[in-house]
Scaffold this motif. Structure first.
Motif, PDB file in Angstrom:
ATOM      1  N   MET A  66       0.847  -1.197   0.000  1.00  9.30           N
ATOM      2  CA  MET A  66       0.000   0.000   0.000  1.00  9.30           C
ATOM      3  C   MET A  66       0.882   1.246   0.000  1.00  9.30           C
ATOM      4  SD  MET A  66      -3.099   0.971   2.602  1.00  9.30           S
ATOM      5  CE  MET A  66      -4.359   2.128   2.092  1.00  9.30           C
ATOM      6  N   ARG A  67       0.457   2.276  -0.757  1.00 10.92           N
ATOM      7  CA  ARG A  67       1.222   3.513  -0.873  1.00 10.92           C
ATOM      8  C   ARG A  67       0.433   4.655  -0.230  1.00 10.92           C
ATOM      9  NH1 ARG A  67       1.137   3.478  -7.108  1.00 10.92           N
ATOM     10  NH2 ARG A  67      -0.973   2.901  -6.468  1.00 10.92           N
ATOM     11  N   VAL A  68       1.068   5.338   0.714  1.00 10.26           N
ATOM     12  CA  VAL A  68       0.394   6.389   1.488  1.00 10.26           C
ATOM     13  C   VAL A  68       1.156   7.702   1.352  1.00 10.26           C
ATOM     14  CG1 VAL A  68      -0.391   7.108   3.778  1.00 10.26           C
ATOM     15  CG2 VAL A  68      -0.440   4.682   3.150  1.00 10.26           C
ATOM     16  N   LEU A  69       0.408   8.806   1.207  1.00 12.74           N
ATOM     17  CA  LEU A  69       0.987  10.141   1.163  1.00 12.74           C
ATOM     18  C   LEU A  69       0.488  10.918   2.379  1.00 12.74           C
ATOM     19  CD1 LEU A  69       2.617  12.355  -0.324  1.00 12.74           C
ATOM     20  CD2 LEU A  69       0.470  12.997  -1.469  1.00 12.74           C
ATOM     21  N   LEU A  70       1.415  11.464   3.156  1.00 16.61           N
ATOM     22  CA  LEU A  70       1.076  12.298   4.306  1.00 16.61           C
ATOM     23  C   LEU A  70       1.225  13.757   3.922  1.00 16.61           C
ATOM     24  CD1 LEU A  70       3.019  10.387   7.127  1.00 16.61           C
ATOM     25  CD2 LEU A  70       0.596  10.182   6.544  1.00 16.61           C
ATOM     26  N   VAL A  71       0.195  14.532   4.184  1.00 18.24           N
ATOM     27  CA  VAL A  71       0.215  15.964   3.869  1.00 18.24           C
ATOM     28  C   VAL A  71       0.372  16.740   5.171  1.00 18.24           C
ATOM     29  CG1 VAL A  71      -1.047  17.888   2.850  1.00 18.24           C
ATOM     30  CG2 VAL A  71      -1.299  15.579   1.900  1.00 18.24           C
ATOM     31  N   SER A 101       9.614   5.630  10.354  1.00 19.53           N
ATOM     32  CA  SER A 101       9.548   4.407  11.155  1.00 19.53           C
ATOM     33  C   SER A 101       8.536   3.404  10.611  1.00 19.53           C
ATOM     34  CB  SER A 101       9.188   4.752  12.603  1.00 19.53           C
ATOM     35  OG  SER A 101       7.888   5.310  12.670  1.00 19.53           O
ATOM     36  N   ALA A 102       7.799   3.791   9.565  1.00 10.89           N
ATOM     37  CA  ALA A 102       6.796   2.876   8.995  1.00 10.89           C
ATOM     38  C   ALA A 102       7.473   1.684   8.340  1.00 10.89           C
ATOM     39  CB  ALA A 102       5.945   3.621   7.973  1.00 10.89           C
ATOM     40  N   SER A 103       6.912   0.513   8.559  1.00 12.61           N
ATOM     41  CA  SER A 103       7.511  -0.700   8.001  1.00 12.61           C
ATOM     42  C   SER A 103       6.526  -1.527   7.190  1.00 12.61           C
ATOM     43  CB  SER A 103       8.093  -1.564   9.125  1.00 12.61           C
ATOM     44  OG  SER A 103       7.082  -1.914  10.049  1.00 12.61           O
ATOM     45  N   THR A 104       5.216  -1.240   7.371  1.00 12.97           N
ATOM     46  CA  THR A 104       4.210  -2.079   6.710  1.00 12.97           C
ATOM     47  C   THR A 104       3.693  -1.490   5.412  1.00 12.97           C
ATOM     48  OG1 THR A 104       2.481  -1.035   8.039  1.00 12.97           O
ATOM     49  CG2 THR A 104       3.434  -3.079   8.882  1.00 12.97           C
ATOM     50  N   VAL A 105       3.932  -0.181   5.171  1.00 12.35           N
ATOM     51  CA  VAL A 105       3.455   0.464   3.948  1.00 12.35           C
ATOM     52  C   VAL A 105       4.549   1.364   3.397  1.00 12.35           C
ATOM     53  CG1 VAL A 105       1.031   0.449   4.670  1.00 12.35           C
ATOM     54  CG2 VAL A 105       2.461   2.405   5.233  1.00 12.35           C
ATOM     55  N   ALA A 106       4.414   1.709   2.117  1.00 11.51           N
ATOM     56  CA  ALA A 106       5.304   2.691   1.500  1.00 11.51           C
ATOM     57  C   ALA A 106       4.710   4.067   1.746  1.00 11.51           C
ATOM     58  CB  ALA A 106       5.423   2.420   0.005  1.00 11.51           C
ATOM     59  N   LEU A 143      -3.798   6.040  -0.653  1.00 14.64           N
ATOM     60  CA  LEU A 143      -4.410   6.783   0.452  1.00 14.64           C
ATOM     61  C   LEU A 143      -3.619   8.057   0.711  1.00 14.64           C
ATOM     62  CD1 LEU A 143      -6.384   6.928   2.926  1.00 14.64           C
ATOM     63  CD2 LEU A 143      -4.657   5.640   4.205  1.00 14.64           C
ATOM     64  N   ILE A 144      -4.336   9.159   0.865  1.00 11.99           N
ATOM     65  CA  ILE A 144      -3.719  10.430   1.242  1.00 11.99           C
ATOM     66  C   ILE A 144      -4.281  10.838   2.598  1.00 11.99           C
ATOM     67  CG2 ILE A 144      -3.482  12.885   0.662  1.00 11.99           C
ATOM     68  CD1 ILE A 144      -3.684  12.074  -2.299  1.00 11.99           C
ATOM     69  N   LEU A 145      -3.397  11.103   3.540  1.00  7.37           N
ATOM     70  CA  LEU A 145      -3.818  11.464   4.893  1.00  7.37           C
ATOM     71  C   LEU A 145      -3.436  12.907   5.204  1.00  7.37           C
ATOM     72  CD1 LEU A 145      -2.792   8.296   6.974  1.00  7.37           C
ATOM     73  CD2 LEU A 145      -5.090   8.955   6.234  1.00  7.37           C
ATOM     74  N   VAL A 146      -4.442  13.702   5.583  1.00  7.65           N
ATOM     75  CA  VAL A 146      -4.198  15.042   6.097  1.00  7.65           C
ATOM     76  C   VAL A 146      -4.314  14.969   7.621  1.00  7.65           C
ATOM     77  CG1 VAL A 146      -5.048  16.173   4.020  1.00  7.65           C
ATOM     78  CG2 VAL A 146      -6.640  15.680   5.890  1.00  7.65           C
ATOM     79  N   ALA A 186      -3.116   1.117   8.136  1.00  8.47           N
ATOM     80  CA  ALA A 186      -3.592   1.770   6.918  1.00  8.47           C
ATOM     81  C   ALA A 186      -4.271   0.815   5.947  1.00  8.47           C
ATOM     82  CB  ALA A 186      -2.431   2.481   6.223  1.00  8.47           C
ATOM     83  N   ASP A 187      -3.798  -0.418   5.871  1.00 11.96           N
ATOM     84  CA  ASP A 187      -4.401  -1.382   4.941  1.00 11.96           C
ATOM     85  C   ASP A 187      -5.366  -2.339   5.635  1.00 11.96           C
ATOM     86  OD1 ASP A 187      -2.524  -2.683   6.425  1.00 11.96           O
ATOM     87  OD2 ASP A 187      -1.584  -3.742   4.749  1.00 11.96           O
ATOM     88  N   LYS A 188      -5.714  -2.013   6.904  1.00 13.00           N
ATOM     89  CA  LYS A 188      -6.593  -2.908   7.668  1.00 13.00           C
ATOM     90  C   LYS A 188      -7.946  -2.284   8.000  1.00 13.00           C
ATOM     91  CE  LYS A 188      -2.765  -5.356   9.962  1.00 13.00           C
ATOM     92  NZ  LYS A 188      -1.661  -4.594   9.333  1.00 13.00           N
ATOM     93  N   ILE A 189      -7.994  -0.966   8.126  1.00  9.48           N
ATOM     94  CA  ILE A 189      -9.259  -0.315   8.445  1.00  9.48           C
ATOM     95  C   ILE A 189      -9.519   0.826   7.483  1.00  9.48           C
ATOM     96  CG2 ILE A 189      -8.983  -0.871  10.898  1.00  9.48           C
ATOM     97  CD1 ILE A 189      -8.455   2.078  11.393  1.00  9.48           C
TER      98      ILE A 189
END
Length: 484
Positions: free
Chosen positions: A1-6, A21-26, A58-61, A97-100
């Protein structure tokens, strides 16, 4: 899973560090042209991510954002959801992120807190449902593999009016068993009446707490589900009656020694008592608590199948310390020595809310034991004043102005008298009293009704109402204009 933090300029280094420190997602971090991330809007975000939307799932603000990004999400075809409010929760959010499914309206930290708590409660219910008890007490599992139960005492129950007795029982909503403490100068009729009232007020098991044989007999006759306690002075008279009625009993020693407890337990068995809760007696701190804990441990090793009664209230009531942490520690000790029922009182103001604290502590210990770990990161906790991790609020200070007081003017709309009662806050101005459970709604009502006209007065009211709200939360008394 690829996530962007804004995020914004101020929080960018912290968010970047947390994301590393994230290890389960990019995960990548992008900085919006705004100082504070909470001010990111859909209009500001769209040009920033329009050409990157296909690169991420997923993009997280920040969860502090007040904007609704659902329409922008629909327009761009990429999920844009609220992340945590604080950077220290980012690793946990990325883990799930990929579970809920994150929300447009609820911050990820709150959402994850709810998920972890619900999971913990379901685990606890499953542990209890699958457990084989030593015996049942009116539908409550006691001993064996069942979780520790909380018994809460109504002190001097026969001295209370029916209304006050019922009110006290209702306040013990978290307890599993209700204990009626009987004072020496009571009477059999008073005991029978108290048991009758208690049975009408709750479906929970009722115990009668006294050493006087006549009072114990009256309690048994009135339908008490448990007798507290049997020892040398009443054993020969009460044990046969208990055996005949098949009522569980708490057995105590005559002199707080292990040998005396063993003799009384064996004698109760000889007299036909089937269901015993053995109480090695927990001494208060300064009066042999360490030796008492050893007694509990030694008894449990000798009689692993006999449920143990643990008098936590003996410690909390005789210690001037906040009961929350004390109860947590006592529950942990109780678990390690094999206790089945933890006894507490709320006889003093400092121990108010103790039954609820102890129940949550018992749940924590059951989960820790089941998961073979320490009572931390369980989804439920007893952190009320202190916090698990520090939060870093990154703001631009602007021009600094030294704070100072000015003379307060009386509000021409009148003054307020504020007090709390029964878990509610009351604010009286003239013949109008605004009542509620939280400071914000009461202040809003006061403003909406035009009961305040000065900003100073409104600020004062907010501070006092918040003190009242916290007093209810922490089971404290509240006195207007007094220090909290």
């Amino acid at each position: 899973m690829r996530v962007l933090l804004v995020t914004g300029r101020l929080a960018y280094p912290v968010v970047k560090e947390a994301a590393a420190s994230a290890s389960t997602v990019a995960v990548d971090v992008i900085m919006a042209d705004v100082g504070v991330a909470a001010f990111v809007t859909p209009k500001l975000l769209e040009p920033l991510i329009a050409d990157k939307k296909d690169d991420y799932d997923l993009i997280l603000v920040t969860g502090l954002c007040g904007s609704d990004f659902s329409k922008l999400e629909e327009k761009l075809g990429v999920k844009i959801r609220l992340g945590p409010k604080h950077a220290y929760d980012i690793p946990l959010a990325l883990k799930y992120a990929d579970k809920i499914e994150f929300s447009h309206k609820i911050s990820a930290c709150q959402l994850l807190s709810d998920v972890k708590r619900d999971s913990a409660l379901k685990d606890f219910e499953r542990i209890e449902a699958d457990a084989e008890p030593a015996f049942m007490l009116k539908g409550v599992k006691v001993g064996g593999g069942s979780t520790m139960k909380v018994m809460a005492e109504v002190v001097d129950a026969t001295r209370l009016s029916d209304v006050d007795l019922i009110r006290k029982i209702d306040s013990y909503a978290s307890a599993d068993i209700i204990d009626l403490g009987i004072p020496l100068e009571s009477s059999p009729d008073a005991v029978r009446h108290a048991v009758k009232v208690a049975r009408s007020a709750t479906f929970k098991p009722i115990s009668v707490d006294t050493l006087i044989p006549e009072y114990l007999e009256a309690g048994i006759e009135a339908g008490a589900n448990l007798i507290l306690s049997l020892e040398g002075s009443n054993m020969e008279r009460i044990a046969p009656l208990v055996a005949k009625k098949d009522i569980p009993v708490v057995v105590i020693p005559d002199d707080e020694s292990l040998g005396s407890l063993i003799r009384n337990v064996e004698r109760a068995r000889e007299l036909g008592v089937k269901h015993i809760l053995a109480d090695p007696v927990l001494s208060p701190i300064g009066h042999g608590v360490a030796e008492a804990v050893c007694r509990y441990r030694d008894f449990h090793r000798l009689y692993p199948d006999v449920p143990i009664f643990f008098g936590a209230g003996n410690v909390t009531e005789l210690m001037d310390a906040d009961s929350i942490g004390v109860n947590a520690m006592l529950a942990g000790i109780a678990m390690e020595v094999g206790a089945s029922v933890l006894f507490t009182t709320e006889a003093s103001q400092k121990s108010a809310g103790g039954a609820e604290e102890l129940k949550k502590a018992c749940m924590m210990m059951a989960l820790a034991k089941h998961r073979k770990g320490s009572p931390k990161d369980l989804g439920i906790d007893l952190l009320v004043i202190k916090e698990k991790r520090p939060r870093r609020d990154i703001v631009e200070p602007g021009t600094l102005v030294e704070a100072k007081k000015h003379k307060i003017q009386l509000d021409p709309r009148g003054s307020f008298n504020i007090w709390i009662d029964g878990g509610r806050i009351y604010a009286k101005n003239g013949d109008i009293t605004v009542v509620g459970t939280d400071a914000e709604s009461i202040l809003h009502t006061i403003v909406d009704r035009g009961l305040v006209s000065l900003l100073d007065h409104a600020g004062y009211l907010q501070a006092e109402l918040k003190k009242a709200e916290l007093a209810i939360r922490f089971h404290r008394t509240y006195l207007q204009d007094d220090k909290f």
